[in-house]
Design an enzyme around this catalytic site. Sequence first.
Site, short mmCIF file in Angstrom:
data_model
loop_
_atom_site.label_atom_id
_atom_site.label_comp_id
_atom_site.label_asym_id
_atom_site.label_seq_id
_atom_site.Cartn_x
_atom_site.Cartn_y
_atom_site.Cartn_z
N SER A 184 10.16 -2.00 1.51
CA SER A 184 9.19 -2.93 0.94
C SER A 184 9.19 -2.91 -0.59
CB SER A 184 7.78 -2.62 1.45
OG SER A 184 7.38 -1.33 1.08
N ASP A 457 -3.71 1.43 -2.87
CA ASP A 457 -2.26 1.35 -2.72
C ASP A 457 -1.64 1.71 -4.07
OD1 ASP A 457 0.39 0.71 -2.50
OD2 ASP A 457 0.08 -1.32 -1.72
N HIS A 460 3.11 0.33 -3.98
CA HIS A 460 3.68 -0.96 -4.33
C HIS A 460 3.25 -1.37 -5.74
CE1 HIS A 460 3.53 -0.80 0.14
NE2 HIS A 460 4.76 -1.25 -0.02
#
Length: 478
Positions: A184, A457, A460
Amino acid sequence: MMVQRWNKKKAHFPLIVFLFLLFIISTILYNERSIQQIHRNPDHDDRHQHQDSISSATPKLPTRPNRVPEVLDRFTTCSSTVKYSGRKAGWTAGKPVRDRRRGTSGRCDVFSGKWVFDNTSYPLYNESRCPYMSDQLACHKHGRSDLGYQYWRWQPHHCNLKRWNVNAMWEKLRGKRLMFVGDSLNRGQWISMVCLLQSVIPADKRSMSPNAPLTIFLAEEYNATIEFLWAPLLVESNSDDPVNHRLDERIMRPDSVLKQASQWEHADILVFNTYLWWRQGPVKLLWSTEENRVCEEVDGLGAMELAMEAWANWVATKADLNKKRIFFATMSPTHLWHSIFMGSNPWAKNSDKNSDLHLELLMKRINSRSREWNPGSEGNCYNEKTPINDESYWGSGSDLPTMSMVEKVLGRLGSKVTVLNITQLSEYRKDGHPSIFRKFWEALGPEQLSNPASYSDCIHWCLPGVPDVWNELLFHFL
């Protein structure tokens, strides 16, 4: 007299024709019978073959049919598990080469530098005007009001990066396939590249394929594609479904990239990455030659080395480097605090959305705390709004043994691969993560809402943001 002779010859002419036709029919019947005999007996021996040719031919020994290994998927299991035997797949690359492409231009190391605030040239695109933006990365859309993270430019110490130019990049891509391959984090870089480039393509001349293991953005005017291939371990594994990959055990074929390579081998420019998926614990190895599904178990670093060597073997022996450019992006750093993730983590639990669903376990293992950049504090990237200024900073979210192993493998490939060394420059950007400003796939409970850092998070990256600079570096070296 002459007339009599001609009449005599004429009388014999039908007889000659009859005999000739009889000969032709007999030949056809004989050949037909021979063909039928061959069909009845596939091992039919040609009796007219010279004896010396027969004696010199290699005898046809009975052989076992080649077994095609089953394709791994999320339903694959091991019948039993044993300790790793130390087996290596082996590859044919040479010894380490010093003059390999190190991501430098002449004497200037473009990866050594600092972040400079620049709200004149940046951001390079508007988040809301990119129709292909991911809700996982659209931080402003999901409530982040401080937009400072969008305005930072990477400045090498002793030179300048090539100034980003959309039209120039499209010309580099004309008639080509650019493919990002990995997890990702690489998907984020792919979305960044699409957002950087899509604005100059008329809406009716561009398209995006539905989400799949291989997702493709097409620009008809340039006959070019920007693609993303989900392959988090590079080799074949049971985690190759881009949606359903939250599994109790990770199983991979350490000696096979055939499934993924069949997708990426026709691309003209390839950008690979792999790292975070190796940080969640032991991995099970299912060799292609294993018929009884007996797996070997090895730690994440050892498994990653096997996967890197299988990938490197493809680069060394299969890639046509006269037609391809191959890049490898180093690890993307994290800015996490491990203990706050011991409980529920909703952004890593959904099994039917596009996210790295294994990260709940991963975050329990990564030990990168805010006290690393702010002594005395305990936290993570939550509420961080500026980069780290200390150029010597190195967080514990970037693993040195892993970097050493990757350096060793890439070193043997020489100039076949250009390294995008994004790790150090990204280490400084503790402010660049989504934190709580992204779409969450499950409802947040009162306990989580009262402690935002608990579900932040810090893996990312927001867009526009850090991955745009990774793509500027790619543009610089193309």
